[in-house]
Motif scaffolding. Structure first.
Motif, PDB file in Angstrom:
ATOM      1  N   ASN A  48       0.651   8.676 -27.745  1.00 31.53           N
ATOM      2  CA  ASN A  48       1.333   9.930 -27.411  1.00 31.53           C
ATOM      3  C   ASN A  48       1.010  10.399 -25.997  1.00 31.53           C
ATOM      4  O   ASN A  48       1.899  10.850 -25.259  1.00 31.53           O
ATOM      5  CB  ASN A  48       0.953  11.011 -28.424  1.00 31.53           C
ATOM      6  N   TRP A  51       2.898   8.380 -23.419  1.00 35.93           N
ATOM      7  CA  TRP A  51       4.302   8.795 -23.333  1.00 35.93           C
ATOM      8  C   TRP A  51       4.428  10.114 -22.573  1.00 35.93           C
ATOM      9  O   TRP A  51       5.305  10.268 -21.717  1.00 35.93           O
ATOM     10  CB  TRP A  51       4.881   8.935 -24.734  1.00 35.93           C
ATOM     11  N   ILE A  52       3.536  11.068 -22.873  1.00 38.00           N
ATOM     12  CA  ILE A  52       3.587  12.378 -22.207  1.00 38.00           C
ATOM     13  C   ILE A  52       3.361  12.232 -20.706  1.00 38.00           C
ATOM     14  O   ILE A  52       4.063  12.845 -19.887  1.00 38.00           O
ATOM     15  CB  ILE A  52       2.540  13.331 -22.823  1.00 38.00           C
ATOM     16  N   LEU A  53       2.383  11.423 -20.315  1.00 39.86           N
ATOM     17  CA  LEU A  53       2.115  11.217 -18.890  1.00 39.86           C
ATOM     18  C   LEU A  53       3.343  10.649 -18.182  1.00 39.86           C
ATOM     19  O   LEU A  53       3.682  11.056 -17.068  1.00 39.86           O
ATOM     20  CB  LEU A  53       0.925  10.268 -18.712  1.00 39.86           C
ATOM     21  N   GLN A  55       6.399  11.093 -18.973  1.00 40.58           N
ATOM     22  CA  GLN A  55       7.483  12.062 -18.928  1.00 40.58           C
ATOM     23  C   GLN A  55       7.181  13.252 -18.020  1.00 40.58           C
ATOM     24  O   GLN A  55       8.087  13.818 -17.404  1.00 40.58           O
ATOM     25  CB  GLN A  55       7.769  12.585 -20.351  1.00 40.58           C
ATOM     26  N   GLU A  56       5.906  13.636 -17.946  1.00 40.81           N
ATOM     27  CA  GLU A  56       5.548  14.897 -17.301  1.00 40.81           C
ATOM     28  C   GLU A  56       5.069  14.756 -15.858  1.00 40.81           C
ATOM     29  O   GLU A  56       4.850  15.760 -15.188  1.00 40.81           O
ATOM     30  CB  GLU A  56       4.452  15.597 -18.123  1.00 40.81           C
ATOM     31  N   LEU A  57       4.857  13.541 -15.382  1.00 40.76           N
ATOM     32  CA  LEU A  57       4.365  13.359 -14.016  1.00 40.76           C
ATOM     33  C   LEU A  57       5.443  12.695 -13.163  1.00 40.76           C
ATOM     34  O   LEU A  57       5.522  11.468 -13.075  1.00 40.76           O
ATOM     35  CB  LEU A  57       3.086  12.511 -14.014  1.00 40.76           C
ATOM     36  N   PRO A  58       6.289  13.490 -12.513  1.00 45.31           N
ATOM     37  CA  PRO A  58       7.402  12.924 -11.731  1.00 45.31           C
ATOM     38  C   PRO A  58       6.956  12.173 -10.482  1.00 45.31           C
ATOM     39  O   PRO A  58       7.738  11.422  -9.901  1.00 45.31           O
ATOM     40  CB  PRO A  58       8.233  14.160 -11.361  1.00 45.31           C
ATOM     41  N   ARG A  65       4.173   3.786 -13.647  1.00 44.07           N
ATOM     42  CA  ARG A  65       4.996   3.934 -14.849  1.00 44.07           C
ATOM     43  C   ARG A  65       4.996   2.647 -15.678  1.00 44.07           C
ATOM     44  O   ARG A  65       4.954   2.689 -16.911  1.00 44.07           O
ATOM     45  CB  ARG A  65       6.431   4.310 -14.469  1.00 44.07           C
TER      46      ARG A  65
END
Length: 255
Positions: A48, A51-53, A55-58, A65
């Motif tokens: 989890n 996945w969050i990293l 999505q949340e770190l542009p 990635r």
């Protein structure tokens, strides 16, 4: 008299050895189940958070990635392995509880087909369903039947580069026989006898996406046995495979 005493002693020793082996097997199964449960919580956190990293770190670079995706993919692979070990431990310990009910096979097949369609990823493979218009309901555990079908279908998708994968069924006496046939790479004759053994990898050089855990087929075969049927395979290298299994037909209200 001496012969009778010796035979009695041998019988007692054999019974004791059998009891010790059964207890050792139960201990192993309990250990695997306990360890697997302990591993699932931190592993789910890793999956989890990865996945969050992503999505949340542009500001992440493409390389970063890709690394996060590899962490997430490896986590899913380990989670699949742990879940399989849990299933195997439950089966070996005799703790796999089934909820048998009368089921419409066509509905379960349709659900399974929808779930594996995403695995095709644009490949020239066609999924076909060839079920008779009139089929009797079967007596099975719906979740475990779906697990068996998904395992067979996903294996076919992994090892079929082009052609068709077909799910069919026929009534054979008091059973419904279900077939999952593909036009994939097939299986060597020498490997047919061990295809349902735990942790067997028929193609050790395959990439991880195709390699799997080596537990899906043996667990599926044993689940089918618990539901009162059996599983087998007919295959030839280069000519595809047909995995078949039987499930009892039974009376009662359909679900």
């Amino acid at each position: 008299m001496a012969l009778a005493i010796r035979n009695a002693r041998l019988y007692r020793q054999a019974a004791e050895a059998r009891a010790e082996a059964e207890e050792a097997n139960r201990t192993k199964s309990r250990f695997l189940a306990n360890v697997s449960h302990e591993l699932r919580t931190p592993l789910n956190a890793i999956i989890n958070f990865s996945w969050i990293l992503g999505q949340e770190l542009p500001t992440l670079t493409t390389d970063h990635r890709n690394l996060l995706q590899r962490i997430e993919q490896s986590g899913h692979y380990l989670l699949e392995l742990i879940n399989s070990i849990l299933d195997l431990a439950k089966i070996e310990a005799g703790h796999m509880d089934l909820s048998l009910e009368r089921i419409n096979l066509a509905a379960v097949v349709a659900e399974s087909i929808r779930m594996v369609e995403g695995m095709l990823d644009g490949s020239p493979v066609t999924l076909r369903v060839d079920l008779p218009a009139e089929l009797p309901e079967i007596q099975a555990d719906r979740a475990r039947l779906s697990q068996v079908l998904l395992n067979l279908l996903s294996n076919s998708v992994k090892f079929t580069q082009q052609g068709t994968i077909t799910v069919s069924a026929e009534v054979t006496g008091a059973f419904l026989t279900i077939h999952v046939a593909d036009s994939g790479m097939g299986i060597e004759a020498r490997d047919i006898g061990r295809i349902f053994s735990e942790f067997v990898q028929l193609d050790p050089d395959a990439d991880r996406k195709k390699r799997g855990t080596g537990l899906g087929l043996p667990i599926s075969a044993r689940l089918v046995q618990l539901m009162g049927g059996r599983m087998w395979v007919n295959s030839e290298k280069g000519s595809g495979s047909v995995f078949s299994f039987t499930v009892p037909i039974s009376g009662g209200p359909a679900s």
